[in-house]
Write an enzyme that holds these catalytic residues in place. Sequence first.
Site, mmCIF file in Angstrom:
data_model
loop_
_atom_site.group_PDB
_atom_site.id
_atom_site.type_symbol
_atom_site.label_atom_id
_atom_site.label_comp_id
_atom_site.label_asym_id
_atom_site.label_seq_id
_atom_site.Cartn_x
_atom_site.Cartn_y
_atom_site.Cartn_z
ATOM 1 N N GLU A 1 29.731 42.269 24.047
ATOM 2 C CA GLU A 1 31.005 41.587 23.838
ATOM 3 C C GLU A 1 31.213 41.258 22.359
ATOM 4 O O GLU A 1 30.293 40.817 21.680
ATOM 5 C CB GLU A 1 30.967 40.276 24.652
ATOM 6 C CG GLU A 1 32.237 39.462 24.592
ATOM 7 C CD GLU A 1 32.184 38.250 25.548
ATOM 8 O OE1 GLU A 1 31.116 37.988 26.137
ATOM 9 O OE2 GLU A 1 33.232 37.597 25.724
ATOM 10 N N LYS B 1 39.996 40.502 27.918
ATOM 11 C CA LYS B 1 39.282 39.628 28.848
ATOM 12 C C LYS B 1 40.266 38.740 29.614
ATOM 13 O O LYS B 1 41.177 38.161 29.025
ATOM 14 C CB LYS B 1 38.305 38.757 28.052
ATOM 15 C CG LYS B 1 37.308 37.965 28.878
ATOM 16 C CD LYS B 1 36.305 37.294 27.921
ATOM 17 C CE LYS B 1 35.160 36.615 28.662
ATOM 18 N NZ LYS B 1 34.153 36.077 27.713
ATOM 19 N N CYS C 1 32.203 40.071 30.408
ATOM 20 C CA CYS C 1 31.418 38.864 30.691
ATOM 21 C C CYS C 1 32.001 37.983 31.804
ATOM 22 O O CYS C 1 31.814 38.274 32.981
ATOM 23 C CB CYS C 1 31.236 38.071 29.397
ATOM 24 S SG CYS C 1 29.744 37.033 29.413
#
Lengths: 567, 567
Positions: free
Chosen positions: B44, B118, B154
Amino acid sequence: MTQIRFALAQIDTCVGDLDGNAAKVLDFARRARADGAQVAVFPEMTLTGYPIEDLALRRTFRAAAWDRANRLAADLAAEGLGGMYAIIGTVGTDHANAKPRNRLVVLHDGRVWAGYDKHFLPNYGVFDEFRIFSSGDRSVVLDVDGARLGVAICEDIWQDGGPVAELASRGIDCLVTINGSPYEEGKTHVRRELAAKRAKEVGAPLIYVNQVGGQDDLVFDGGSFVVDADGTLLAQSPMFMEDLAIWTLDTAAPAGGQPKGAIAPAPDPDEEVYTACVLGLKDYMAKNHFTGVTLGLSGGIDSALVAAMAADAVGGEHVWGISMPSMYSSDGSKDDAADLAANLGAHYDVQPIEPLFDAFQRQLELTGVAAENLQARIRGVIVMAYSNAKGLLAVATGNKSELACGYSTIYGDAVGGYAPIKDLLKTRVWQLARWRNKAAAAGVGIGGLKVVGNEAGDLGTPLKHGVMIPVSSIEKAPSAELRPGQKDSDSLPEYGLLDQVLAAYIEHAHGRADLLADGFDEATVDTVMRLVDRAEWKRRQYPLGPKVTALAFGRDRRLPVTDAFRE
Amino acid sequence: MTQIRFALAQIDTCVGDLDGNAAKVLDFARRARADGAQVAVFPEMTLTGYPIEDLALRRTFRAAAWDRANRLAADLAAEGLGGMYAIIGTVGTDHANAKPRNRLVVLHDGRVWAGYDKHFLPNYGVFDEFRIFSSGDRSVVLDVDGARLGVAICEDIWQDGGPVAELASRGIDCLVTINGSPYEEGKTHVRRELAAKRAKEVGAPLIYVNQVGGQDDLVFDGGSFVVDADGTLLAQSPMFMEDLAIWTLDTAAPAGGQPKGAIAPAPDPDEEVYTACVLGLKDYMAKNHFTGVTLGLSGGIDSALVAAMAADAVGGEHVWGISMPSMYSSDGSKDDAADLAANLGAHYDVQPIEPLFDAFQRQLELTGVAAENLQARIRGVIVMAYSNAKGLLAVATGNKSELACGYSTIYGDAVGGYAPIKDLLKTRVWQLARWRNKAAAAGVGIGGLKVVGNEAGDLGTPLKHGVMIPVSSIEKAPSAELRPGQKDSDSLPEYGLLDQVLAAYIEHAHGRADLLADGFDEATVDTVMRLVDRAEWKRRQYPLGPKVTALAFGRDRRLPVTDAFRE
């Protein structure tokens, strides 16, 4: 026609102090009732203090707050105040997901009534609410003695849509807002414009009650007010002090036709900033149980201004100034420090550092910057010795210009639990010192704070050379006096220019290209950027000193500058 | 049937260092290509480092990151690597509201391809992403050489719904996730369970690539892996070191039938925690440009363990241990400090503080705690003098038990830019010291780190008394040695008990009633709560030292305990 008499209870709460905050609500409720108020409005999160941050996540704290709200409602009723509506803020729990809520409740008839949960949770600058709370999802209208009162909490009026838009369609007689809005220069105007917009949107007057006082590194300025649906200012509380203002709503009045209350005058800009600094320090001390202050008095302008602020906050007799001359200190500096202490009625001790410096040097034999830092750190040890021995708060005297440029010693002059002028650029420090001397001469009181040592002579002795802060402290070339003949200008651009570049780079986030377009010359821009980036890097290496913030009187995480990139 | 060869590029990035991070991507891409990989997956926010916090808000930084991504794509193509798909993380901009995005991009054919933003932005514990980023609102499937690859970042796999649920309905051959997941004890297991659940949900294997390395006060443990749709572990990278693992996807294989890659063994629990501490320190130094360390060596266990960690991080020859005996230091303590330094191959200086203490006392005449703190602060000045004069990082040696109870001097033993064992309770400190002695005797290497001074004799001399950390440092009763005969147990409960109460009160947020229900006696509970609350209060007064955190290896805002309320 219905008339509702409101009390705007602008109080200074303390984070976590449920009993103290409840006692204050009770006290102001008594006064409100004595003034005939039907509704008393308190600031955001009255009972818990604000901002409570992760403390809200502790289940036991939320339970204690809930119990305390119920007890407070009972206490109000027991004193015959149960007929009044007390609108307060507290922490609630969203039982669906066990998350805290930023909640408004009404205490009435001995019970805790109607809860409204804050909808918009600010999550920028100094705010972290979305991290902690979950959002409320409904608007609430209270029916109070025949009037329809809409309610909202702080950020709810800063964003379009949400509960205020809903209230506009539901129809209300007044919008009551409870706030914890920290001080920034020029914010009075911004708040009032915004409130006028929302009052127009709901077609009714808006009551804005703000918290007042310092809490950790924030200062809340109060300045509560009422604005009519046409934008007319109907009432205005003073800034920087607790206050109970009365204003009456007339539900039959047309927009622009509401009755007026008292309008407190606005302070001048220097007075405003100075008072914010004094209040921040004063409340930091009170809320952390300190009654006195200690600091190094170098004879320079930074420590002089901080000493004056400290004396204004807690009285000169609670200030311990320590002169810590070295072999490089000028006689003029020592005289200026002594004169200032006398003018403030402060304690004044002289602790020469030369014998201590010599003792260290016999073992360490330091040179250059390490030897300069050693002097600053010996002073830090002495200041902390006074702090420990006498139970005093050590305050750091660094200003924003020198902190931004790294012109400071960690564990040395940066020692202290609070840094009253860390958000003031150096040119502002000079400006406030001049203003403070005028204020002393004129004997004015500031926002409820008493100015120490004015010419009327509350110390009984005339000011040395007829002025509070010695003129030479203001006018001499700034120097750290850590080596012979040292001047700040050896290491930094002249402050007049430096401060302009710092404001653009740090506060307005201008990049290199922007700074050049602003008209600054390339060499200065590169020098300042390098200094600031390097200092920020150093602060990350030793993340333990006062922080430089993009906002005045605020907090940031990582200062958003770095030497890792260049346009 | 399609086979896709993946490289899991578990790298150690640095926040803000766009050029350094890009160079590392290029290096690992070369190695991935040499291993025949078609897709290289990085952690990330590869290019910017993670967590970048408010730096993301700076427009000029986002522009620089965007330029760097394009340049990196071109660099890859120029080296003949353009045919590979490099999946990296970076910062994007949501142009609708000018907010940053946490973005995944694919570098291919010299260009920056398909962006995925994200969706779930964690905003609890050590995370602050909702503050900084706006949320992506769509799922992305990449078509790579005939295989359908879903992507997620994530937190997207830690929450139900959102992009993973969408990918489940769209149908994919593999779910590729890029992560910046900080180390916590026991998290390996939690991550793998979670990944297995998501793999099952999408009906395809899941690739989990995690960042490795220390960044500020966080440690990322790596430990990347691949798990099949039926929960079978297919590949496992080592913890705490950079790594390039190869794993091949077979799109025709049934659930549970995917080919296997290499499985790195799990470290034992003590090794795991010790290595996390060493890596945190090592990277803190590297990323802040320090090559050496200095610390006070008292002969006690805390400084002994920190010195061993420092030697393992950068080599004993880069560690400067300073013995700073006072009139209260025992001869045994001094001998233990000297033996340890010799065993580690560290520099060792003796700087008695008595002459310095006497010089201060001639002026200050302190008594009681103020005199004890003076000793600690003189030592702080000496440590910082070494830091300044030799360009060394000063490290603080306090453990979590004493920090939690306020058994520490601000600007004294708390001096340092990094505190390697601040998240270890005292009983854990002893445990790791014993483990470290065994590791030295066995000559094992830990997670790619070299253990200094093992019996095989990489220093060429045998260990003093045959053991790395002197047995008496581990076994003697802990003492601050600031007054005659002082023992920690004069002020604190025995550590065995204290640590249990601290874990329950701080890490598990048990309230007083919970602690009594846990079986702790009332007197101990009240003593520990009072100590912790008072220490937290003190830390708020002087908010400048190492913080006690509810999480291991984490960061909190306000520690969620206070003396302002009681159940």
